[in-house]
Write a protein that holds these residues in place. Structure first.
Motif, PDB file in Angstrom:
ATOM      1  N   GLN C  17      76.424 -62.143  29.610  1.00 45.21           N
ATOM      2  CA  GLN C  17      76.878 -60.883  28.907  1.00 45.21           C
ATOM      3  C   GLN C  17      75.593 -60.126  29.233  1.00 45.21           C
ATOM      4  OE1 GLN C  17      77.880 -61.336  24.778  1.00 45.21           O
ATOM      5  NE2 GLN C  17      75.852 -61.112  24.286  1.00 45.21           N
ATOM      6  N   SER C  18      76.124 -58.724  29.486  1.00 50.57           N
ATOM      7  CA  SER C  18      75.222 -57.511  29.552  1.00 50.57           C
ATOM      8  C   SER C  18      75.801 -56.278  29.444  1.00 50.57           C
ATOM      9  CB  SER C  18      74.354 -57.588  31.055  1.00 50.57           C
ATOM     10  OG  SER C  18      73.562 -56.690  31.003  1.00 50.57           O
ATOM     11  N   ALA C  19      75.185 -55.455  28.763  1.00 50.59           N
ATOM     12  CA  ALA C  19      75.848 -54.070  28.374  1.00 50.59           C
ATOM     13  C   ALA C  19      74.792 -53.127  28.373  1.00 50.59           C
ATOM     14  CB  ALA C  19      76.724 -54.123  27.292  1.00 50.59           C
ATOM     15  N   PRO C  20      75.036 -51.811  28.642  1.00 53.00           N
ATOM     16  CA  PRO C  20      73.900 -50.911  28.640  1.00 53.00           C
ATOM     17  C   PRO C  20      73.748 -50.454  27.103  1.00 53.00           C
ATOM     18  CG  PRO C  20      75.986 -50.016  29.471  1.00 53.00           C
ATOM     19  CD  PRO C  20      76.028 -51.377  29.140  1.00 53.00           C
ATOM     20  N   THR C  21      72.650 -50.207  26.681  1.00 53.08           N
ATOM     21  CA  THR C  21      72.412 -49.710  25.369  1.00 53.08           C
ATOM     22  C   THR C  21      71.226 -48.413  25.377  1.00 53.08           C
ATOM     23  OG1 THR C  21      71.642 -50.484  23.014  1.00 53.08           O
ATOM     24  CG2 THR C  21      70.639 -51.396  25.001  1.00 53.08           C
ATOM     25  N   ARG C  22      71.359 -47.734  24.417  1.00 53.72           N
ATOM     26  CA  ARG C  22      70.526 -46.611  24.162  1.00 53.72           C
ATOM     27  C   ARG C  22      69.165 -47.264  23.184  1.00 53.72           C
ATOM     28  NH1 ARG C  22      74.784 -42.137  22.890  1.00 53.72           N
ATOM     29  NH2 ARG C  22      74.734 -40.983  25.072  1.00 53.72           N
ATOM     30  N   ARG C  23      69.380 -48.413  22.759  1.00 55.72           N
ATOM     31  CA  ARG C  23      68.202 -48.816  21.884  1.00 55.72           C
ATOM     32  C   ARG C  23      67.056 -49.283  22.649  1.00 55.72           C
ATOM     33  NH1 ARG C  23      71.429 -53.589  19.164  1.00 55.72           N
ATOM     34  NH2 ARG C  23      72.198 -53.736  21.100  1.00 55.72           N
ATOM     35  N   VAL C  24      65.850 -49.433  22.029  1.00 52.48           N
ATOM     36  CA  VAL C  24      64.821 -50.119  22.681  1.00 52.48           C
ATOM     37  C   VAL C  24      64.953 -51.446  23.099  1.00 52.48           C
ATOM     38  CG1 VAL C  24      62.338 -51.019  22.046  1.00 52.48           C
ATOM     39  CG2 VAL C  24      63.049 -48.667  21.328  1.00 52.48           C
ATOM     40  N   VAL C  25      64.479 -51.748  24.363  1.00 55.07           N
ATOM     41  CA  VAL C  25      64.871 -52.888  24.927  1.00 55.07           C
ATOM     42  C   VAL C  25      63.400 -53.984  25.193  1.00 55.07           C
ATOM     43  CG1 VAL C  25      65.534 -54.272  26.876  1.00 55.07           C
ATOM     44  CG2 VAL C  25      66.908 -52.537  26.003  1.00 55.07           C
ATOM     45  N   GLU C  30      64.505 -60.367  26.228  1.00 57.27           N
ATOM     46  CA  GLU C  30      65.767 -60.315  26.876  1.00 57.27           C
ATOM     47  C   GLU C  30      65.732 -61.696  27.675  1.00 57.27           C
ATOM     48  OE1 GLU C  30      68.497 -58.607  26.964  1.00 57.27           O
ATOM     49  OE2 GLU C  30      67.740 -57.105  25.381  1.00 57.27           O
ATOM     50  N   MET C  51      65.402 -56.651  17.190  1.00 50.98           N
ATOM     51  CA  MET C  51      65.135 -55.234  17.089  1.00 50.98           C
ATOM     52  C   MET C  51      63.850 -54.722  17.231  1.00 50.98           C
ATOM     53  SD  MET C  51      65.909 -52.921  13.462  1.00 50.98           S
ATOM     54  CE  MET C  51      67.705 -52.852  13.490  1.00 50.98           C
TER      55      MET C  51
ATOM     56  N   GLN D  17      68.060 -42.344  27.528  1.00 52.09           N
ATOM     57  CA  GLN D  17      67.401 -43.499  27.989  1.00 52.09           C
ATOM     58  C   GLN D  17      68.724 -44.616  28.036  1.00 52.09           C
ATOM     59  OE1 GLN D  17      64.354 -44.716  25.303  1.00 52.09           O
ATOM     60  NE2 GLN D  17      65.619 -45.594  23.942  1.00 52.09           N
ATOM     61  N   ALA D  19      69.458 -48.929  29.059  1.00 48.29           N
ATOM     62  CA  ALA D  19      68.934 -50.113  29.649  1.00 48.29           C
ATOM     63  C   ALA D  19      69.879 -51.306  29.170  1.00 48.29           C
ATOM     64  CB  ALA D  19      67.512 -50.591  29.245  1.00 48.29           C
ATOM     65  N   THR D  21      71.236 -54.786  28.262  1.00 45.32           N
ATOM     66  CA  THR D  21      70.667 -55.841  27.394  1.00 45.32           C
ATOM     67  C   THR D  21      71.727 -57.023  27.135  1.00 45.32           C
ATOM     68  OG1 THR D  21      70.094 -56.137  24.886  1.00 45.32           O
ATOM     69  CG2 THR D  21      71.731 -54.803  25.384  1.00 45.32           C
ATOM     70  N   GLU D  30      76.600 -46.831  19.312  1.00 43.16           N
ATOM     71  CA  GLU D  30      75.687 -46.219  20.334  1.00 43.16           C
ATOM     72  C   GLU D  30      75.848 -44.754  20.422  1.00 43.16           C
ATOM     73  OE1 GLU D  30      73.823 -47.595  23.011  1.00 43.16           O
ATOM     74  OE2 GLU D  30      73.563 -49.605  21.958  1.00 43.16           O
ATOM     75  N   TYR D  34      69.963 -41.797  17.750  1.00 42.95           N
ATOM     76  CA  TYR D  34      69.112 -40.835  17.847  1.00 42.95           C
ATOM     77  C   TYR D  34      69.625 -39.520  17.242  1.00 42.95           C
ATOM     78  CZ  TYR D  34      66.818 -44.645  20.472  1.00 42.95           C
ATOM     79  OH  TYR D  34      66.516 -45.677  20.963  1.00 42.95           O
TER      80      TYR D  34
END
Lengths: 304, 304, 304, 304
Positions: C17-25, C30, C51, D17, D19, D21, D30, D34
């Protein structure tokens, strides 16, 4: 001293009480019970209750049936061993409860230590007293130019006077207006603003008070950080007062704390490496062991 | 009873000690100090120390200078108010220290309550005693068919005997082999396996022991979950024994706990809605208030 | 490896699985997500979630609006400063969630670290698998004769064989009887003992599993104690595996941890005093600085 | 809104941003990442990071290998069951990190919730902004005459104006003097008082800010107390804003929280007894079940 005659009478009555108990009694602490030790201009620390003594630490470490004391000497040795090797749970078996009066800005630092129990005087419910911390002139200092969060040279002459005048005048005015806002008026014609709102006008040097209960392990952690020379003076004096109480309460544990935490030093892996070379007579520089200039300077402060 | 004559002598010596203290004394608790209350076949609970009493709760709530007691009646009312409105910090001002002997599988449930201080007997360092919990026959029960994690009908006849035989035989063999593994031999020719390894052969019904220290708020939380009828019998008997001690220690707080936590009920928003309709004489069904069948069944158990 | 094809399929699906996130990666972490890293004979550690990253530590320390990163170099310097001066709160801003499979006697040590969140597989509700930790022969060791809670020489020859046979036979028999006790029988004629009771027959080398979530500061504390050479081998291998994960997750923080905690040394006040004399070329003995023989020996181990 | 263009630019950059995950992503959260949600006149709440979603709660409860989701319906049912029966650990498996700007007197209430991680803007190190909370006129209220720690009627007319003038004037003067005290002067002739001292002149309505990280269980506890109608308005608006974020993040858990905690009711044992009688059509009075007048009044508020 910040106590009214009524409060002093209540404290004296508490001190006068005595009852037999089967529990462990720490004579060094009994003498301090309830006495308000003055701190700063209106603050104090007083011991309300305690649980355990030095022997209670070793008793728990041994999970023993009796007093846990074979020989006094063994107890001290075991306590030092536990402290040296970061065993925390036996120290958690002692507990202390304090009543503390302190300025709000000190309370805000203090409360950051989360593993403790706190009941604070409620300014939603009650009216705060007109008591503000005004520093003694010798404790007014400039912002440090080498340490971004400390004090440098002592303020002198006119500057000190101006600061004291501003602090006093602003405290007085803020309290006058606080009193006006909450006043109900003799005939009910006062503003009678809700106390939870009016308190927002009061500055951070006003005194508050709380009951604070903490175990000995977490108290030592607090004291290590707050009795340290880098701690702000206004909280350090509270920590130092508590140090004196603890030294009388659990003398072995306090001595071990003093030797291994307060007075000792933490060395990094590169610092240990450098040290070994130095003891062999080798010449070492920061770069040889990958230390930054700042790390090296702090290392030099320890060993010389 | 699981105590050797030496242990009993140590406990008696502790009970015989008495010294004057200025601290608050709770007479109801003094009588229990050090006495080992038997639980299960080899376990016990004994009070090692305590701090505070009912008055200490209200004293902290009021951040008072004296005993915090104006009138006894006011204290009880305030304690009930604090309990009803989920004020936790005043109850944290009382503390208790227990010495508990308990089977390992009970200890594993118990330790899930994290806000407490624990020192457990170390099986890395010491040798465990040959003591295993073997249930009384009337406490052997089948897996419940309606509750996935509880007990149903009591086991009868041959089945119960077989279970007891298996438990006894396996415990005995496991301990024999444990003893063989750690034995140094008279002439140093034993296996002398490291204790930290040998202990892995011991089953979860072996007894361990610890010192456990907790504040009254967190103790109530523990008791609410573990003295509950859904708790496993083997931990519930410990909780019930502690309930008796607490009732003698802080009678007002314990009564409030009994009324508001142990014996009360938590209703959901839809349940409150249903209730209001029912009290007006309306007929209500689960679907009317959006409750599932299971939620409705639990609701009916409360109100009828 | 302890995973069934079904479990492996579930894990693979998660990894896919993979999805875009705005969080810090944290790219280093990963790559490890969900992969089960084998530990001991049937155990594993796998990262379920995390996190934050190195920058999140400095961002919190600065309470900044943006990423908190001016220059990479500054971040590393600040992180080392925070570690050196025992600032704990910025490290608490990173969090990790692990799924761990481990023997019960290891779990019992692990859970002593209280500042973490745990959900353990319930043996009241579910049936435990037939999986036991049987040490590799080279990890069987005698009780240490110099350290009361450690291992000494490795067991050899017949003794090792006897230990392994006892462990295997007792595990097998205990599980057989556990299975018999809980068996419902095809025709409902099994004993069907409640699972919460039957589990008491199982030894401490059976595997359990849990979800464990902890912040980076408390994880470092765990790792310092459990990746230490004095920790029991069976928990140390878990700690070492986690060290590798953390090094990839927050490389600056991990390096600082390695330099200041794992690899450094804590010196007592008398030890610092002795050191200063030694560096001046003076001859020092334990008695000169009031150290016991044991303290001196530990001190010598550090500096030479 | 309290953000400078530079801060707004930093936030926008963070929002831009994205990325990939492998971690669980909560789409509802999401969208909020911020963004600074305004609260009071200069405050805000913004989500910096989060861990987990509804499925992560059930996944941990089941200690599962995969996503822990068999059917969406099952997840919601299990979450409601866990909430109803006070299972706290599965909810601890979700975590949130917020950046909050808030008046100091609100921060002082907030910090009483100890099971959370905090990094506050340091007034020892940095200079506070000239931003003070001045209540909107409609939120000025008299001290309640029925509840000792709440608000009663709204202040009207001249009284409100006087309060606002006092608050504004005192804030402005306190900040002016604060600025004077810490000013270094263009030529180095300013007072340059240490910041850790100067801050004591600032009133409790000045804004501070912090990073606050907490797990979902403890966040729900915070929200239950602070989103409650008895909470002070100025902290309640923060709690309500956070409620909206949580509802989008973990919708099933939030709904269960709303039904069982926020909107439900806790009944005492005597209240349950009274209820059962009432539902049978019996007439009940406070004295019949041993309730005080105050307890009865609170009970009546629930059921009618």
């Amino acid at each position: 001293m910040p106590l009214t005659p009524e409060q002093q009478a209540e404290i004296s009555e508490q001190r006068a009480q005595s009852a037999p108990t089967r529990r462990v009694v720490a004579p060094g602490m009994e003498q301090h019970l309830y006495t308000a030790q003055p701190v700063l201009d209106h603050g104090f620390v007083r011991v309300i209750d305690y649980m355990g003594d030095d022997a209670a630490i070793t008793q728990a470490a041994r999970v023993s049936y009796g007093k846990g004391t074979k020989a006094v000497q063994n107890d001290e040795g075991l306590i030092r061993y536990l402290m040296r090797h970061w065993h925390s749970t036996p120290f958690e078996m002692c507990e202390i409860k304090l009543h503390v009066k302190l300025p709000v800005f000190v309370a805000r630092q203090w409360i950051r230590h989360r593993t403790a129990n706190v009941n604070e005087y409620s300014a939603r419910y009650s009216i705060l007293d007109r008591e503000f911390y005004i520093p003694a002139e010798e404790h007014l200092a400039k912002q440090s130019v080498i340490n971004n969060q400390g004090r440098g040279d002592t303020l002198v002459g006119e500057d000190a006077q101006r600061v004291l005048e501003m602090l006093k005048a602003d405290s007085a005015r803020a309290y006058d207006n606080y009193a006006t806002m909450i006043d109900e008026g003799e005939d009910g014609n006062g503003i009678a603003l809700a106390r939870e709102l009016a308190r927002m006008n009061l500055p951070a040097n006003i005194y508050t008070q709380w009951y604070w209960k903490v175990d000995l392990h977490n108290l030592f952690h607090f004291l290590r950080l707050r009795a340290d020379s880098h701690a702000q003076y206004e909280i350090r004096v509270y920590a130092e007062e508590i140090c004196r109480l603890v030294a009388d309460w659990v003398p072995y544990a306090y001595k071990a704390f003093e030797d291994y935490r307060l007075g000792g030093a933490q060395l990094s892996q590169p610092a240990v490496e450098a040290l070994r070379k130095m003891l062999k007579g080798e010449k070492v520089e920061a770069a040889d062991v990958g230390m930054s200039a700042r790390e090296w300077r702090e290392f030099m402060d320890i060993v010389s």
